[in-house]
Design a protein around this motif. Structure first.
Motif, mmCIF file in Angstrom:
data_model
loop_
_atom_site.group_PDB
_atom_site.id
_atom_site.type_symbol
_atom_site.label_atom_id
_atom_site.label_comp_id
_atom_site.label_asym_id
_atom_site.label_seq_id
_atom_site.Cartn_x
_atom_site.Cartn_y
_atom_site.Cartn_z
ATOM 1 N N LEU A 159 -4.517 -0.004 -16.636
ATOM 2 C CA LEU A 159 -4.522 1.054 -15.634
ATOM 3 C C LEU A 159 -3.767 0.513 -14.424
ATOM 4 C CD1 LEU A 159 -8.265 1.999 -15.994
ATOM 5 C CD2 LEU A 159 -6.337 3.400 -16.690
ATOM 6 N N PRO A 160 -2.467 0.782 -14.339
ATOM 7 C CA PRO A 160 -1.622 0.051 -13.398
ATOM 8 C C PRO A 160 -1.814 0.398 -11.933
ATOM 9 C CG PRO A 160 -0.333 1.603 -14.672
ATOM 10 C CD PRO A 160 -1.697 1.644 -15.230
ATOM 11 N N SER A 161 -2.541 1.435 -11.571
ATOM 12 C CA SER A 161 -2.693 1.692 -10.137
ATOM 13 C C SER A 161 -4.148 1.986 -9.807
ATOM 14 C CB SER A 161 -1.817 2.872 -9.712
ATOM 15 O OG SER A 161 -2.280 4.040 -10.324
ATOM 16 N N ALA A 162 -4.450 1.836 -8.534
ATOM 17 C CA ALA A 162 -5.835 2.022 -8.093
ATOM 18 C C ALA A 162 -6.311 3.439 -8.380
ATOM 19 C CB ALA A 162 -5.942 1.718 -6.600
ATOM 20 N N SER A 163 -5.413 4.408 -8.151
ATOM 21 C CA SER A 163 -5.834 5.800 -8.359
ATOM 22 C C SER A 163 -6.168 6.042 -9.827
ATOM 23 C CB SER A 163 -4.742 6.748 -7.888
ATOM 24 O OG SER A 163 -3.557 6.517 -8.621
ATOM 25 N N LYS A 164 -5.426 5.374 -10.714
ATOM 26 C CA LYS A 164 -5.727 5.549 -12.130
ATOM 27 C C LYS A 164 -7.077 4.944 -12.474
ATOM 28 C CE LYS A 164 -1.323 6.179 -14.299
ATOM 29 N NZ LYS A 164 -0.176 5.560 -14.938
ATOM 30 N N LYS A 165 -7.382 3.797 -11.837
ATOM 31 C CA LYS A 165 -8.677 3.171 -12.108
ATOM 32 C C LYS A 165 -9.803 4.105 -11.672
ATOM 33 C CE LYS A 165 -7.125 -1.573 -11.949
ATOM 34 N NZ LYS A 165 -6.246 -2.203 -10.970
ATOM 35 N N VAL A 166 -9.651 4.669 -10.491
ATOM 36 C CA VAL A 166 -10.681 5.576 -9.985
ATOM 37 C C VAL A 166 -10.815 6.786 -10.905
ATOM 38 C CG1 VAL A 166 -11.301 7.110 -8.082
ATOM 39 C CG2 VAL A 166 -10.367 4.834 -7.602
ATOM 40 N N ALA A 167 -9.653 7.366 -11.271
ATOM 41 C CA ALA A 167 -9.682 8.559 -12.108
ATOM 42 C C ALA A 167 -10.358 8.272 -13.439
ATOM 43 C CB ALA A 167 -8.260 9.058 -12.337
ATOM 44 N N MET A 168 -10.032 7.116 -14.030
ATOM 45 C CA MET A 168 -10.630 6.773 -15.310
ATOM 46 C C MET A 168 -12.128 6.580 -15.165
ATOM 47 S SD MET A 168 -10.314 6.395 -18.454
ATOM 48 C CE MET A 168 -8.583 6.362 -18.806
ATOM 49 N N GLY A 169 -12.545 5.936 -14.061
ATOM 50 C CA GLY A 169 -13.964 5.727 -13.824
ATOM 51 C C GLY A 169 -14.701 7.054 -13.721
ATOM 52 N N ARG B 185 0.827 -1.186 0.000
ATOM 53 C CA ARG B 185 0.000 0.000 0.000
ATOM 54 C C ARG B 185 0.869 1.245 0.000
ATOM 55 N NH1 ARG B 185 -3.609 -0.294 4.777
ATOM 56 N NH2 ARG B 185 -4.441 -2.081 3.671
ATOM 57 N N GLY B 186 0.493 2.261 -0.770
ATOM 58 C CA GLY B 186 1.269 3.486 -0.804
ATOM 59 C C GLY B 186 2.442 3.441 -1.762
ATOM 60 N N ARG B 187 2.609 2.333 -2.466
ATOM 61 C CA ARG B 187 3.704 2.278 -3.441
ATOM 62 C C ARG B 187 3.141 1.896 -4.803
ATOM 63 N NH1 ARG B 187 8.534 -1.058 -0.692
ATOM 64 N NH2 ARG B 187 8.953 0.336 1.057
ATOM 65 N N PRO B 188 2.477 2.817 -5.434
ATOM 66 C CA PRO B 188 1.793 2.467 -6.685
ATOM 67 C C PRO B 188 2.759 2.088 -7.800
ATOM 68 C CG PRO B 188 1.733 4.813 -6.302
ATOM 69 C CD PRO B 188 2.294 4.213 -5.073
ATOM 70 N N LEU B 189 4.017 2.471 -7.684
ATOM 71 C CA LEU B 189 4.930 2.174 -8.787
ATOM 72 C C LEU B 189 5.726 0.902 -8.549
ATOM 73 C CD1 LEU B 189 6.199 5.702 -9.775
ATOM 74 C CD2 LEU B 189 4.482 4.280 -10.867
ATOM 75 N N LEU B 190 5.445 0.201 -7.449
ATOM 76 C CA LEU B 190 6.161 -1.051 -7.220
ATOM 77 C C LEU B 190 5.372 -2.195 -7.842
ATOM 78 C CD1 LEU B 190 8.494 -2.552 -5.825
ATOM 79 C CD2 LEU B 190 6.967 -2.897 -3.905
ATOM 80 N N TYR B 191 5.874 -2.725 -8.915
ATOM 81 C CA TYR B 191 5.187 -3.835 -9.567
ATOM 82 C C TYR B 191 5.957 -5.103 -9.300
ATOM 83 C CZ TYR B 191 3.083 0.002 -12.092
ATOM 84 O OH TYR B 191 2.437 1.155 -12.415
ATOM 85 N N THR B 192 5.249 -6.154 -8.941
ATOM 86 C CA THR B 192 5.941 -7.408 -8.680
ATOM 87 C C THR B 192 5.739 -8.409 -9.802
ATOM 88 O OG1 THR B 192 4.033 -8.052 -7.387
ATOM 89 C CG2 THR B 192 5.965 -7.237 -6.184
ATOM 90 N N SER B 193 4.944 -8.065 -10.783
ATOM 91 C CA SER B 193 4.785 -8.991 -11.904
ATOM 92 C C SER B 193 4.778 -8.196 -13.206
ATOM 93 C CB SER B 193 3.478 -9.776 -11.785
ATOM 94 O OG SER B 193 2.392 -8.915 -12.007
ATOM 95 N N TYR B 194 5.113 -8.887 -14.266
ATOM 96 C CA TYR B 194 5.142 -8.253 -15.574
ATOM 97 C C TYR B 194 3.752 -7.790 -15.992
ATOM 98 C CZ TYR B 194 6.650 -7.352 -20.283
ATOM 99 O OH TYR B 194 6.948 -6.736 -21.449
ATOM 100 N N GLU B 195 2.744 -8.624 -15.626
ATOM 101 C CA GLU B 195 1.364 -8.274 -15.985
ATOM 102 C C GLU B 195 0.956 -6.946 -15.355
ATOM 103 O OE1 GLU B 195 2.113 -11.528 -15.098
ATOM 104 O OE2 GLU B 195 2.062 -12.054 -17.224
#
Lengths: 410, 359
Positions: free
Chosen positions: A18-28, A2-12
């Motif tokens: 929309l790689p982060s929760a905030s982006k999903k909300v913003a797009m919605g 939590r709080g690290r939107p740019l830490l990705y642990t998988s290639y997918e």
């Protein structure tokens, strides 16, 4: 995590749409606002939901589809094409033959939209595939010139094929934006007439806006998926260094053909929609200026990004309104006195002998709003390439990063 | 398994020599079509020898204007490896601005008493204006982007070209304006038993003079040698004590001046100016530069003349026999077809080195 939107642990996760929760909300939120705009619910944005503005927005949506297409070819695959207007024209006339009505010297089969719209894209894409081998043989700067040739050839064809185009200066009727099953009288989904959808009364403009917004979302998803998958990486490899790409197993010929095909598909659909939306287009309207407008859109918006192309389209289509308001403001200023009035007088051209740049009437001396736009596009292209090569999208990134690191943004 | 299947379906073009076969077939088809068209036209016999001769001289005159503009493209390309897309607008700026000077000269009666001197004044003035525009372009649109990929300046140039066109349109209007006739330049001159329009003689003669002085300048003077050195290798040239920025500025200045003079010659042929007069000649001159081999000065002259001739004679010779309507409108299409064909079959042009495979 939590709080690290740019830490990705998988290639997918890294290549997610929309790689982060905030982006999903913003797009919605953005989609919600976009779809409810015609209902005029939000206090500050009511003016944008009025009918004249919905027409402007509709045009922007259509331009965005075309810009996404050019973005695949120029932004992702790095092939500068000035022939976009030609592909748009091809799509438009395919749509006209299939979906238009026969009469006044032109042919048309009156088929429904689910035939003419995809057909417009497919015919343009096939022509794109025919053109693509040139891009393998002819590179960079030269390709830009060769694609100009397409516009000139297209211009000659459109002018002289009167049975399709209706002839220079005359034009023809275009298929309306109506969803029909076949040639029945009552459309399944009436887009181009006032009426109610789902129990809510919508104006014609609102319906067209919503319909086009839906289409844009489909095409934007398509574009985003091309950009973030194998195909997009191959395009980027060719853009960055084609010889290196070929050594790594990216077949140049096939991928350039694909880039042209997909880009022309978008262009064809956009051209067909544009003609259908405005209902009147003469053979001269598919000219180099239109191509350059699209180059301007993707450069102002930010080449290579989905959001950039859409932003650019909205910006470029909205500029005319700003120019209009600006001209009106200048007109009011000339009545006064002082430095401001003098400046306004210098810019405005009120009569044939008055010195100035912008004309006050639509016909007459000076530049019309449309022409001022062209001048501005030229200026903006230069300014953006020199100061902000990533375009509006780059500005957005900078603003976002500033606030992300705030109060330690340095 | 699936990946290899996909790869083979995509790679099918590169394994078969399809590209070469397609190119050869295309070449044969075009040649056959051109010969058939020419035969059909000649068989109709509707054009007399006099018409052909007239078209030939017209082509030479137009070609020499293209050659002068093409020199601007070629000089800049030879040094910076970029294409100055706004060069057509540089040409327009000179010719269009000189219109006002010409109007003044004509109404004051100076032109009637001193036609040669006023023509020289117009040439000098137009060259100066075009030079100024070219230098501004270099300073504003090209210099800040010198380190950028080569496509970026092309696109700024398109922007600059739009900007210049519409600024001129805004200030001076969109109508085509007639140039005053220069007295003494109407009618024909008899040269080697052939009567030729006087403006055409002047245009061809002036173009030859301008081209040869440029050639001498590039080959014989110190500045010319510096230009060639910068074209060869910019970094090494700067190590040898050449001020690269200065050389680039000089190159743009010369290119602009040539375009300005070409503008006046163009006006001698067509007698009119408008805000969009630079666009099509600019594109054609670019075609000429590519045809001759971009970067080569002799190539630009050769390419210009060949293009002018093909453009004047080509549509009638190759197309009118094939029953294609309104051949006269097709000159642009013809020159673009030539551009495409040259780029596909002979990327280096007549005299240039084939372009390296990079974008």
């Amino acid at each position: 995590m939590r709080g690290r939107p740019l830490l990705y642990t998988s290639y997918e996760a890294d290549s997610a749409m929309l790689p982060s929760a905030s982006k999903k909300v913003a797009m919605g939120v953005l989609l919600l606002v976009a779809f409810t705009l015609p209902l005029q619910l939000i206090p500050g944005l009511k003016w944008l939901g009025s009918n004249p503005w919905l027409v402007v927005l509709g045009q922007a949506l259509i331009f965005a589809i075309g810009a996404l297409g050019l973005n695949i070819l120029t932004g992702l695959a790095g092939q500068v094409s000035l022939g976009h207007a030609f592909f748009m024209g091809m799509g438009a006339y395919t749509a006209a033959i299939l979906g238009g009505e026969t009469g006044r010297g032109v042919v048309g089969f009156g088929l429904p939209i689910w035939i003419w719209l995809p057909a417009a894209g497919i015919v343009a894409a096939l022509i794109g595939i025919l053109v693509a081998p040139t891009a393998v043989r002819v590179r960079g700067l030269y390709l830009a010139f060769v694609t100009i040739a397409l516009v000139f050839v297209g211009d000659h064809i459109f002018r002289n094929l009167r049975i399709v185009s209706g002839g220079p200066g005359v034009g023809r009727t275009w298929p309306p934006l109506e969803v029909k099953l076949w040639k029945e009288e009552e459309p399944l989904l009436a887009v181009s007439s006032d009426g109610s959808w789902f129990g809510i009364d919508f104006s014609r403009q609102a319906k067209q806006y919503i319909f086009l917004l839906g289409l844009l979302i489909v095409f934007a998803l398509f574009h985003k998926n091309i950009a973030r998958t194998r195909l997009g990486r191959a395009f980027a490899a060719i853009r960055d260094r084609d010889i290196a790409a070929e050594i790594m197993g990216v077949d140049e010929v096939s991928y350039k053909a694909l880039a042209f095909a997909v880009s022309s598909f978008f262009a064809g659909v956009s051209g067909a929609l544009l003609a259908s939306f405005f209902g009147s287009r003469t053979p001269e309207s598919w000219d180099l200026v239109l191509s350059v407008t699209f180059i301007a859109i993707i450069l102002i918006g930010g080449a290579g990004t989905t959001a950039g192309a859409i932003l650019g389209a909205f910006f470029v289509v909205m500029v005319p309104r700003l120019v209009e308001n600006f001209t009106r403001l200048l007109g009011e200023l000339t009545g006064g006195e002082g430095v401001l009035a003098a400046i306004a007088n210098f810019i405005l051209k009120s009569g044939a002998n008055d010195f100035g740049l912008i004309g006050t009437s639509v016909i007459g001396p000076g530049l019309s709003t449309f022409q001022v736009n062209l001048l501005l596009y030229g200026l903006l292209i230069v300014v953006f390439l020199i100061f902000e090569p990533l375009g509006l999208y780059g500005i957005w990134l900078r603003v976002r990063n500033y606030w992300k690191g705030w109060p330690f943004s340095y | 398994m699936t990946t290899s299947a996909r790869r083979s379906s995509l790679g099918i073009f590169s394994r078969l020599p399809v590209r070469r076969i397609v190119l050869i077939v295309l070449g044969v088809i075009i040649t056959v079509a051109a010969i058939a068209g020419a035969r059909a036209t000649l068989a109709t016999g509707q054009y007399s020898g006099r018409v052909w001769q007239d078209l030939f001289v017209q082509g030479l005159a137009r070609g020499s204007v293209y050659a002068l503009i093409a020199l601007g493209y070629t000089l800049v390309y030879g040094i910076l490896l970029i294409i100055n897309f706004a060069h057509g607008e540089v040409f327009m700026a000179g010719a269009f601005t000189t219109l006002f000077l010409a109007g003044y000269l004509s109404s004051s009666g100076f032109m009637a008493s001193q036609p040669v001197l006023s023509l020289l004044i117009m040439l000098a003035f137009s060259a100066l204006v075009s030079m100024g525009v070219a230098l501004l372009l270099e300073r504003i649109a090209y210099r800040p982007l010198r380190g950028a990929p080569r496509l970026v300046p092309l696109i700024t140039a398109i922007g600059a070209s739009l900007f210049l066109q519409y600024t001129f349109r805004g200030f001076y209007g969109e109508q085509v304006r007639a140039y005053p006739n220069i007295p003494g330049l109407t009618g024909d001159w008899n040269i080697f038993g052939i009567s030729i329009d006087r403006p055409r003689v002047v245009v061809i003669g002036a173009a030859i003079l301008i081209w040869s002085s440029l050639y001498v300048f590039i080959e014989r003077t110190k500045t010319g040698r510096a230009m060639r050195a910068v074209g060869e290798d910019r970094e090494i040239a700067s190590l040898m004590g050449i001020d690269v920025d200065r050389v680039i500025v000089i190159t743009f200045a010369i290119g602009g001046a040539l375009a300005g003079m070409a503008g006046i010659l163009f006006i001698l042929l067509f007698n009119q100016a408008s805000f969009d007069m630079g666009f099509v000649p600019g594109l054609k001159a670019f075609t000429a530069a590519v045809l001759g081999g971009i970067g080569s000065i002799t190539g630009a002259a050769l390419g210009g003349l060949v293009l002018g001739l093909i453009e004047a004679v080509g549509p009638i010779l190759f197309l009118s026999g094939a029953g294609i309507p309104s051949v006269g409108q097709l000159t642009s299409v013809v020159s673009f077809t030539i551009l495409v064909l040259v780029l596909i079959f002979l990327p280096g042009g007549f005299l240039g080195a084939p372009e390296e495979k990079r974008a």
